[in-house]
Scaffold this active site. Structure first.
Site, short mmCIF file in Angstrom:
data_model
loop_
_atom_site.label_atom_id
_atom_site.label_comp_id
_atom_site.label_asym_id
_atom_site.label_seq_id
_atom_site.Cartn_x
_atom_site.Cartn_y
_atom_site.Cartn_z
N CYS A 1 58.21 46.16 40.46
CA CYS A 1 59.60 46.04 39.99
C CYS A 1 59.74 46.59 38.57
O CYS A 1 58.78 46.64 37.80
CB CYS A 1 59.99 44.56 40.00
SG CYS A 1 61.78 44.35 39.91
N ASP B 1 59.92 33.11 41.89
CA ASP B 1 59.52 33.58 40.56
C ASP B 1 59.36 32.35 39.65
O ASP B 1 59.95 31.29 39.93
CB ASP B 1 60.65 34.49 40.01
CG ASP B 1 60.21 35.33 38.83
OD1 ASP B 1 59.05 35.23 38.38
OD2 ASP B 1 61.06 36.11 38.35
#
Ligand SMILES: O=C(O)c1ccccc1NCC(=O)[C@H](O)[C@H](O)COP(=O)(O)O
Length: 217
Positions: free
Chosen positions: A7, A130
């Protein structure tokens, strides 16, 4: 097959490193306060470079329809990562509007956070679990912080989940062993400093994650 996502890519060279290493998903950040933010012109350029070699994911934070329209027009993503406080209703509306798979990010620091994730069942396609950002963090992700992976032992596995938060080439194998995710996601763990990806670290991360997923099958 378990997925590996890199990412926060923002240059042709580091994107190429991720694609050549065999990343399954490449993420692009549309959040102006982030050191990884990209504008529409660069998004179009990087999107064209991907050219079917991986799934392009557009990351946004509590974006409205106008903003998402512009992001989708620029990048032509294969999926949308919603990394803010989007409700299940908002996730459903985004999915209906664009017809794209949605990854809903959930900040985790305790078992209670995982209970909240259940509300996205039947709405999101994936959960991206996350670490909750530190209190003084400038943005809700990309903070290089881990959470207690053993919490995931009791996770309802109805939805596939991607493990994220503080992963790097050195800890990804252990993270996969403990949490048995359906995918892993990394940003700062393959950087030299915020927003500056390192091709060697990207290659090492993909290699170790792939080997670990393969040996745990
Ligand atoms: O990466 C960013 O700058 C970012 C900004 C705003 C919202 C989310 C952001 N990143 C989300 C990601 O998908 C990261 O890969 C994820 O939080 C893990 O980050 P890291 O702990 O640095 O690997």
């Amino acid at each position: 097959m378990a997925l590996i996502k890199i990412c926060g890519l923002s240059t042709p060279d580091t994107l190429e490193a991720a694609l050549a290493a065999g990343a399954d998903m490449v993420g692009f950040v549309f959040f102006e306060k982030s050191p990884r933010h990209i504008g529409y012109d660069l998004a179009a350029q990087l999107g064209a470079q991907v050219s079917g070699r991986a799934r392009k994911t557009a990351l946004s934070v509590d974006a409205d329809d106008a903003r998402l329209d512009a992001i989708v027009a620029a990048l032509a993503p294969d999926g949308l990562q919603l990394h803010g406080k989007e409700s299940p209703e908002r996730v459903a509306a985004v999915k209906a509007r664009y017809g794209l798979p949605v990854l809903k990010a959930i900040g985790v620091s305790s078992a209670a956070d995982l209970e909240g994730a259940a509300a996205y069942r039947g709405v999101a396609d994936w959960l991206l679990l996350d670490a909750k950002p530190p209190k003084d963090a400038a943005h809700p992700g990309g903070n290089g912080v881990t959470f207690d992976w053993t919490l995931l032992k009791h996770l309802d596995r109805t939805l596939p989940f991607m493990l994220s938060g503080g992963l790097d080439p050195a800890n990804v194998a252990e993270a996969i062993r403990i949490s048995t995710p359906d995918g892993v996601d990394v940003s700062s763990g393959v950087e030299d400093r915020p927003g500056v990806k390192n091709p060697d670290k990207i290659r090492a991360f993909v290699e170790r994650a792939r080997a670990s997923f393969t040996s745990s099958r």
